[in-house]
Write an enzyme that holds these catalytic residues in place. Structure first.
Site, mmCIF file in Angstrom:
data_model
loop_
_atom_site.group_PDB
_atom_site.id
_atom_site.type_symbol
_atom_site.label_atom_id
_atom_site.label_comp_id
_atom_site.label_asym_id
_atom_site.label_seq_id
_atom_site.Cartn_x
_atom_site.Cartn_y
_atom_site.Cartn_z
ATOM 1 N N HIS A 174 54.504 76.556 100.998
ATOM 2 C CA HIS A 174 53.529 77.665 101.065
ATOM 3 C C HIS A 174 52.792 77.872 99.741
ATOM 4 C CE1 HIS A 174 56.665 80.418 99.360
ATOM 5 N NE2 HIS A 174 55.592 81.001 98.874
ATOM 6 N N ASP A 223 59.575 74.979 104.814
ATOM 7 C CA ASP A 223 58.784 75.404 103.651
ATOM 8 C C ASP A 223 59.259 74.630 102.415
ATOM 9 O OD1 ASP A 223 57.114 76.716 101.960
ATOM 10 O OD2 ASP A 223 58.108 78.672 102.102
ATOM 11 N N SER A 316 58.641 81.761 94.156
ATOM 12 C CA SER A 316 58.582 80.770 95.237
ATOM 13 C C SER A 316 58.590 79.350 94.728
ATOM 14 C CB SER A 316 57.298 80.950 96.025
ATOM 15 O OG SER A 316 57.501 81.914 96.998
ATOM 16 N N GLY A 317 59.247 78.487 95.474
ATOM 17 C CA GLY A 317 59.314 77.076 95.099
ATOM 18 C C GLY A 317 60.425 76.797 94.114
#
Ligand code: ARG
Length: 368
Positions: A174, A223, A316-317
């Protein structure tokens, strides 16, 4: 990264009945909105990639309101074995922990997939899980596998990641909804954004962004993404790879560490300094019942049970890290999504790395 000092542990998960009620309310709303339905011989799926039998060209497929706890816009696919995520199916224990693509890769390859080569220096630092008691800033060389994604316009960080080897960084799919490879820089060896020379970070450009082909932005399933650096990095005190977990690593109810430069409170500022916070990994059943959104067997949930410790926007990530028996750190999860940050009963949702080991092995091999 969000964390406050909270004493005591209160379990507040497992409220199974709630989700049924919310779905009913949502259904009523959708009826009021007169969502388009599909013809009798077709069915509504979240996106084109769930159609196994699309005969029409994708642009001709009729739009419909796809219901999966939340309403998202879907497409009508000729019915027959469409690969629709089914909530009940996902939540049973015999549902596979492997991603569909990992299973398919197994079936498709005549020879077993080459295992991902482990660098002898992976996952080594001087920390132990039990020494990390709370959210805190780390010292510059604690998490040398951290990567950070910066957008080239304002040089602000929007996602984290981890170094897999000299050429590849693992992160979340994402992260690339808004940014393409020309809009971003991947920085390795960063620690404190306000200091210039503490680590001698190195910036790279992306030559390839390999988003998982079955990533679906409506449900956030799969994701996960792999980014190829424009040149191989060199390892030093501040730049080193993470290890990957073995398929059978036991993670539920154990303490993991999440690290990142994300917001330190929901809606607040992103952090200048890399933060770390210890979080227990929730049982899968407690995770599914905490949300009305779909949670897959390929997800993990982690956060303190009584709120206060979680990842947050901008993390995120980045990795959910767990120490192996041999003391080396492995990346068991990729920060994916959450509802607010650090709220009691709403853990952070992660992509479970062990479900994607084959996909990673296939997509992060060519290191030169
Ligand atoms: N999607 C967020 C990001 O892009 C991560 C949110 C994680 N939220 C949480 N409560 N753990 O940075």
């Amino acid at each position: 990264m969000y964390g406050t000092f909270v004493v005591g542990i209160v379990f507040c998960v497992g409220v199974g009945g709630i989700s049924g009620q919310l779905v009913r309310v949502q259904l009523q709303r959708d009826t009021e909105r007169r969502v388009d339905l599909c013809d009798r011989d077709s069915e509504c799926v979240p996106s084109i990639q769930y159609c196994n039998t699309a005969t029409e060209s994708p642009s001709k497929l009729k739009k419909c309101g796809y219901m999966q706890d939340i309403r998202v816009e879907g497409v009508c696919c000729p019915a027959s074995n469409n690969n629709v995520p089914n909530k009940r199916k996902r939540q049973t224990s015999n549902d596979s922990d492997e991603s569909d693509l990992d299973k398919a890769l197994d079936r498709a390859s005549p020879e077993p997939i080459k295992p991902f080569p482990e660098d002898p220096s992976c996952g080594i630092n001087s920390k132990t899980t039990s020494s990390i008691m709370n959210v805190q800033s780390t010292t510059a060389s604690d998490w040398p596998w951290m990567a950070v994604f910066l957008e080239t316009l304002g040089y602000t960080n929007f996602c984290g990641g981890v170094i897999l080897n000299r050429r590849f960084v693992l992160t979340a799919a994402h992260c690339f909804k808004k940014y393409t490879k020309k809009d971003l820089v991947i920085r390795l060896g960063e620690y404190d954004f306000t200091m210039k020379n503490e680590t001698q970070y190195i910036d790279y450009r992306a030559t390839d962004i390999r988003v998982h082909p079955d990533y679906d932005k409506a449900t956030n399933i799969n994701d996960i993404a792999i980014v190829k650096l424009n040149r191989p990095t060199t390892y030093n005190t501040f730049i080193r790879p993470i290890c990957l977990p073995k398929t059978n690593m036991v993670v539920y109810k154990k303490t993991a560490i999440v690290t990142g430069w994300g917001q330190t409170s929901f809606g607040g500022e992103i952090s200048d300094i890399l933060m770390e916070v210890p979080v227990p990994v929730w049982d899968h059943i407690n995770c599914t019942s905490a949300f009305t959104q779909p949670i897959f067997r390929t997800n993990l949930c982690a956060a303190s049970y009584n709120g206060g410790k979680d990842s947050c926007l901008g993390d995120s990530g980045g990795p959910l890290l767990m120490q192996r028996q041999d003391g080396k750190w492995t990346n068991i999860g990729v920060v994916s999504w959450g509802i607010g940050c650090a709220e009691q009963g709403k853990p952070g949702v992660y992509t479970k790395v062990t479900s994607y080991l084959k996909w990673i092995a296939v997509n992060a091999q060519d290191v030169n």
